[in-house]
Motif scaffolding. Structure first.
Motif, PDB file in Angstrom:
ATOM      1  N   ILE A 195     -23.821  56.193  69.401  1.00  0.00           N
ATOM      2  CA  ILE A 195     -25.185  55.696  69.187  1.00  0.00           C
ATOM      3  C   ILE A 195     -25.188  54.817  67.945  1.00  0.00           C
ATOM      4  O   ILE A 195     -24.405  55.041  67.013  1.00  0.00           O
ATOM      5  CB  ILE A 195     -26.249  56.811  69.053  1.00  0.00           C
ATOM      6  CG1 ILE A 195     -25.904  57.790  67.921  1.00  0.00           C
ATOM      7  CG2 ILE A 195     -26.461  57.506  70.372  1.00  0.00           C
ATOM      8  CD1 ILE A 195     -27.021  58.797  67.632  1.00  0.00           C
ATOM      9  N   ASN A 196     -26.059  53.818  67.965  1.00  0.00           N
ATOM     10  CA  ASN A 196     -26.323  53.004  66.774  1.00  0.00           C
ATOM     11  C   ASN A 196     -27.428  53.696  65.987  1.00  0.00           C
ATOM     12  O   ASN A 196     -28.560  53.785  66.463  1.00  0.00           O
ATOM     13  CB  ASN A 196     -26.783  51.600  67.165  1.00  0.00           C
ATOM     14  CG  ASN A 196     -25.758  50.838  67.973  1.00  0.00           C
ATOM     15  OD1 ASN A 196     -25.604  51.087  69.163  1.00  0.00           O
ATOM     16  ND2 ASN A 196     -25.065  49.912  67.335  1.00  0.00           N
TER      17      ASN A 196
ATOM     18  N   ASN B 122     -33.959  49.444  64.741  1.00  0.00           N
ATOM     19  CA  ASN B 122     -33.207  48.679  65.732  1.00  0.00           C
ATOM     20  C   ASN B 122     -34.058  47.465  66.075  1.00  0.00           C
ATOM     21  O   ASN B 122     -35.068  47.580  66.764  1.00  0.00           O
ATOM     22  CB  ASN B 122     -32.917  49.513  66.983  1.00  0.00           C
ATOM     23  CG  ASN B 122     -32.047  48.762  67.985  1.00  0.00           C
ATOM     24  OD1 ASN B 122     -32.027  47.540  68.020  1.00  0.00           O
ATOM     25  ND2 ASN B 122     -31.319  49.502  68.806  1.00  0.00           N
TER      26      ASN B 122
ATOM     27  N   VAL C 206     -22.721  52.937  63.248  1.00  0.00           N
ATOM     28  CA  VAL C 206     -22.440  53.498  64.565  1.00  0.00           C
ATOM     29  C   VAL C 206     -21.691  54.814  64.404  1.00  0.00           C
ATOM     30  O   VAL C 206     -20.805  54.928  63.556  1.00  0.00           O
ATOM     31  CB  VAL C 206     -21.581  52.516  65.403  1.00  0.00           C
ATOM     32  CG1 VAL C 206     -21.410  53.029  66.823  1.00  0.00           C
ATOM     33  CG2 VAL C 206     -22.205  51.132  65.420  1.00  0.00           C
TER      34      VAL C 206
ATOM     35  N   SER D 241     -24.902  47.159  61.578  1.00  0.00           N
ATOM     36  CA  SER D 241     -25.203  48.399  62.287  1.00  0.00           C
ATOM     37  C   SER D 241     -24.305  49.524  61.799  1.00  0.00           C
ATOM     38  O   SER D 241     -23.140  49.295  61.479  1.00  0.00           O
ATOM     39  CB  SER D 241     -24.990  48.193  63.796  1.00  0.00           C
ATOM     40  OG  SER D 241     -25.327  49.354  64.523  1.00  0.00           O
TER      41      SER D 241
ATOM     42  N   THR E 262     -30.724  52.975  71.048  1.00  0.00           N
ATOM     43  CA  THR E 262     -29.338  52.703  70.698  1.00  0.00           C
ATOM     44  C   THR E 262     -28.873  51.396  71.337  1.00  0.00           C
ATOM     45  O   THR E 262     -29.217  51.096  72.482  1.00  0.00           O
ATOM     46  CB  THR E 262     -28.394  53.845  71.123  1.00  0.00           C
ATOM     47  OG1 THR E 262     -27.041  53.486  70.759  1.00  0.00           O
ATOM     48  CG2 THR E 262     -28.457  54.122  72.602  1.00  0.00           C
TER      49      THR E 262
END
Length: 277
Positions: free
Chosen positions: A9-10, A207, A30, A28, A239
């Motif tokens: 997942i981010n 995001n 991660v 990002s 994500t």
């Protein structure tokens, strides 16, 4: 040999610019999660690749065929004969990185068994997809640019992750093409640290692909609203480029209760309670 190919997942993903060739510049953090595809690899005279499992039938143009085509074209592998079977537990086209993880897992296998040279692994991965190299190693990472790993560290977290996938595959290209570039001059600053607290990663980040993804898939906004209205949910975020969304919970019980309530309303959605690893 059976290999575990983990999803990711981010924790955040911010689009902070564009290259001249229209590739987006991202920042990002991660992390892998404890959800994985299983890959069986054994030697064979020819190369055969097959997919099974819940999401196997949804796989169409896969990067594993592209990987071997590239290895053969570049004359980087002498013997490409394998039987590769992939049991797909990670939703396809969800933003959980299953396809990239599969390629990275196979590349790691090929390197460890001396079918390809180590120094060629990252070069090949960047030719095929921007986020493959993250999966070469275990620790969470800060990625930047087109998906290159900037640094790795540990994230201190006991939280549980509720994944919610509305069974809608999104085109990464379409989501990025409609995204806004946020006004940030610098990326998330790690300053050489070896570990981070989960809350500091999630706080004051976002995001920035969510808005464009919601225009394409209205279910993402519905999921967000459900999670945001849940008092036990600490954070709610998409994500990657979607359409999978996740909620963060302090206890497994809270996450399971939220999952149960959600499936009572939307029995056709896919859910999973997991953790960062």
């Amino acid at each position: 040999m059976k290999l575990k190919s983990f999803a990711k997942i981010n924790l955040f993903l911010e689009v902070i610019g564009k290259y001249e060739n229209n590739f987006h510049i991202i920042s990002s953090v991660v992390s892998r999660i404890n959800l994985y595809d299983e890959i069986s690899i054994r030697k064979n005279k020819e190369l055969t690749i097959s997919f099974k499992g819940q999401f196997g039938p949804l796989v169409e143009n896969n990067n594993i065929n592209l990987l071997f085509e590239t290895l053969i074209q570049e004359k980087l592998i002498d013997d490409p004969g394998f039987i590769i079977e992939i049991d797909k537990n990670i939703p396809v086209g969800s933003g959980l990185g299953g396809g990239s993880s599969n390629v990275a897992t196979i590349l790691n296998f090929l390197e460890e068994n001396e079918y390809i040279k180590k120094e060629k692994k990252i070069l090949i991965s960047r030719k095929i997809g921007s986020d493959i190299e993250f999966f070469f190693k275990e620790n969470p990472a800060l990625i930047s640019g087109k998906g290159e790993v900037e640094s790795r560290f540990k994230i201190l977290s006991d939280e549980f992750v509720l994944l919610i996938y509305p069974q809608k595959m999104l085109s990464t290209k379409d989501v990025y093409s409609q995204s806004k570039i946020i006004d940030k001059k610098s990326i998330f600053n790690i300053n050489g640290r070896k570990q981070l607290m989960f809350d500091e990663v999630m706080s004051n980040t976002s995001n920035s692909l969510e808005e464009s993804a919601m225009k394409i898939c209205k279910e993402i906004l519905e999921i967000k609203n459900i999670l945001v209205s849940d008092n036990e949910c600490k954070y709610a975020r998409m994500t990657g480029s979607g359409s999978c969304y996740f909620g963060i919970y302090k206890s497994e019980k809270d996450a399971k209760n939220a999952e149960k309530d959600l499936l009572n309303q939307h029995s056709d959605w896919w859910t999973c309670v997991t953790k960062l690893i």
